[in-house]
Write a protein that holds these residues in place. Structure first.
Motif, PDB file in Angstrom:
ATOM      1  N   GLY A  34      51.064  29.985  43.685  1.00 41.42           N
ATOM      2  CA  GLY A  34      50.777  30.085  43.283  1.00 41.42           C
ATOM      3  C   GLY A  34      49.511  31.067  42.078  1.00 41.42           C
ATOM      4  N   LYS A  35      49.252  31.922  43.730  1.00 39.53           N
ATOM      5  CA  LYS A  35      47.892  32.815  43.669  1.00 39.53           C
ATOM      6  C   LYS A  35      49.019  34.284  43.324  1.00 39.53           C
ATOM      7  CE  LYS A  35      45.922  30.536  47.615  1.00 39.53           C
ATOM      8  NZ  LYS A  35      47.135  29.200  47.467  1.00 39.53           N
ATOM      9  N   LEU A  36      47.775  34.510  41.813  1.00 35.82           N
ATOM     10  CA  LEU A  36      48.034  35.893  41.770  1.00 35.82           C
ATOM     11  C   LEU A  36      46.585  36.650  41.976  1.00 35.82           C
ATOM     12  CD1 LEU A  36      47.469  34.668  37.936  1.00 35.82           C
ATOM     13  CD2 LEU A  36      49.001  35.694  38.526  1.00 35.82           C
ATOM     14  N   PRO A  37      47.355  38.237  42.219  1.00 36.25           N
ATOM     15  CA  PRO A  37      46.101  38.965  42.645  1.00 36.25           C
ATOM     16  C   PRO A  37      45.140  38.809  42.011  1.00 36.25           C
ATOM     17  CG  PRO A  37      48.197  40.323  42.895  1.00 36.25           C
ATOM     18  CD  PRO A  37      48.117  39.192  41.880  1.00 36.25           C
ATOM     19  N   ILE A  38      44.066  38.893  42.065  1.00 39.25           N
ATOM     20  CA  ILE A  38      42.344  38.585  41.511  1.00 39.25           C
ATOM     21  C   ILE A  38      41.240  39.802  41.415  1.00 39.25           C
ATOM     22  CG2 ILE A  38      39.831  37.275  39.859  1.00 39.25           C
ATOM     23  CD1 ILE A  38      41.890  34.778  40.885  1.00 39.25           C
ATOM     24  N   TRP A  39      41.012  40.607  40.979  1.00 37.01           N
ATOM     25  CA  TRP A  39      40.342  42.050  41.517  1.00 37.01           C
ATOM     26  C   TRP A  39      38.798  41.432  40.694  1.00 37.01           C
ATOM     27  CZ3 TRP A  39      41.522  46.764  44.348  1.00 37.01           C
ATOM     28  CH2 TRP A  39      42.405  46.729  44.490  1.00 37.01           C
ATOM     29  N   ARG A  40      37.785  42.062  41.425  1.00 36.35           N
ATOM     30  CA  ARG A  40      36.205  42.300  40.337  1.00 36.35           C
ATOM     31  C   ARG A  40      36.183  43.109  40.479  1.00 36.35           C
ATOM     32  NH1 ARG A  40      32.439  41.624  38.254  1.00 36.35           N
ATOM     33  NH2 ARG A  40      30.184  40.543  38.415  1.00 36.35           N
TER      34      ARG A  40
END
Length: 341
Positions: A172-178
């Protein structure tokens, strides 16, 4: 080290007709270009979000979903999702759906964006600019890590025991970049949260960002995150041609877009001297021959220790065939050099 290409979907302005060119044609060209990126081995494609007449794409998720159906390996990211004026539940749902379509290739770059049109468009107040982003980022990260959500904030209605579907692959985890433009507060927040960092360097000298990126590394370690999972990227204006006439001619595309943006921000007209200065070894423009561009990316790796470079490649809406050649050189001549760093 990964090599990617970013786009905003710039639309050229026709002085004769007083109109921007057809956005439908532009979007279809983008899809053809992304398909070609996949074929020449580019690692990542990032699609930006804008709500202006001079950009073709206001919904990156839809363009990326179309790209997912015609590609096999390339990662598909927003570049950026303007989270302050977006709904975090919908952002997660859209990208989880993209992730399922693409078999696990979706990523989200979250940022504030460099334009403010989306705030009044979606009914948000610029007085809440900072708080909107922080609150929505917290909710998005919670949705990304938990299937069942109980959450409350000040600017959005609370959630109590609610579920968000579909769930992305990888638990369920997407790579999320800041994505950041260079403010220490944003960098510190990304480090404390353990988020991968992508820094937009589009002016001045990249070396000026060295202290900022070192600050991120220090704060990331201080927060107790695994340094082996640290990811840092640079996003810069890029264009590749081994033909000096093409590079010289591209100045006019670049100037047209810089002047259009600058007219609303009080910038002086963009000059050839700025263009050539940016193209120099220490400048922030990755515009030149394949060797020149590869050498500058290698320099970014040396001074920053980056794990990914995103070349923003459609500034000023260069012709489709010139874009295709730039992509080809980026994949076939620049990437092999980068792979051996």
């Amino acid at each position: 080290m990964e090599l990617g290409i970013g786009m905003f979907g710039d639309l050229a302005f026709d002085q004769a007709t007083g109109k921007y060119r057809d956005p439908g044609v532009k979007i279809r060209e983008i899809l053809e270009q992304v398909k070609f990126m996949d074929e020449v081995g580019i690692d990542v494609f990032a699609m930006g979000e804008h709500h202006r007449p001079d950009y073709a794409v206001s919904s990156p998720e839809i363009v990326l979903a179309a790209a997912a159906s015609i590609t096999k390996n390339i990662k598909l990211a927003s570049g950026v999702t303007v989270l302050s004026s977006s709904e975090p539940v919908k952002v997660y749902e859209d990208f989880a759906t993209l992730d399922l379509i693409s078999d696990g290739r979706a990523e989200i770059y979250v940022g504030r964006g460099s334009f403010i049109e989306s705030f009044p468009l979606y009914g948000y107040s610029l007085n809440d600019y900072e708080e909107l982003f922080e609150e929505k980022l917290g909710l998005l990260l919670k949705i990304n890590s938990e299937e069942n959500i109980t959450w409350s904030g000040r600017l959005r209605a609370p959630m109590k025991n609610q579920t968000v579907y579909p769930r992305a692959k990888n638990g369920g985890k997407l790579p999320i970049w800041r994505a950041v433009g260079g403010t220490p507060q944003s960098v510190q927040s990304a480090a404390e949260l353990g988020l991968p960092l992508i820094v937009a360097i589009i002016g001045g000298m990249p070396v000026q960002f060295r202290d900022l990126i070192e600050f991120y590394k220090q704060e990331y370690k201080k927060a107790g995150h695994d340094v082996n999972e640290m990811q840092i990227a640079v996003h810069s204006h890029t264009f590749v041609s081994n033909d000096p006439e093409v590079i010289d001619g591209y100045f006019h595309n670049y100037k047209s877009q810089m002047d259009r943006i600058g007219s609303s921000r009080g910038w002086a007209p963009y000059t050839k001297m700025q263009y050539e200065g940016g193209r120099s070894k220490n400048g922030a423009l990755f515009i030149g021959t394949a060797k020149e561009v590869a050498d500058k990316i290698a320099y970014m790796k040396e001074i920053f220790g980056i794990t990914r470079f995103i070349g923003h490649m459609d500034v000023g809406d260069p012709a489709h065939e010139i874009m295709m050649k730039s992509i080809e050189l980026f994949g076939k001549e620049v990437k092999p050099v980068i792979e051996h760093l």
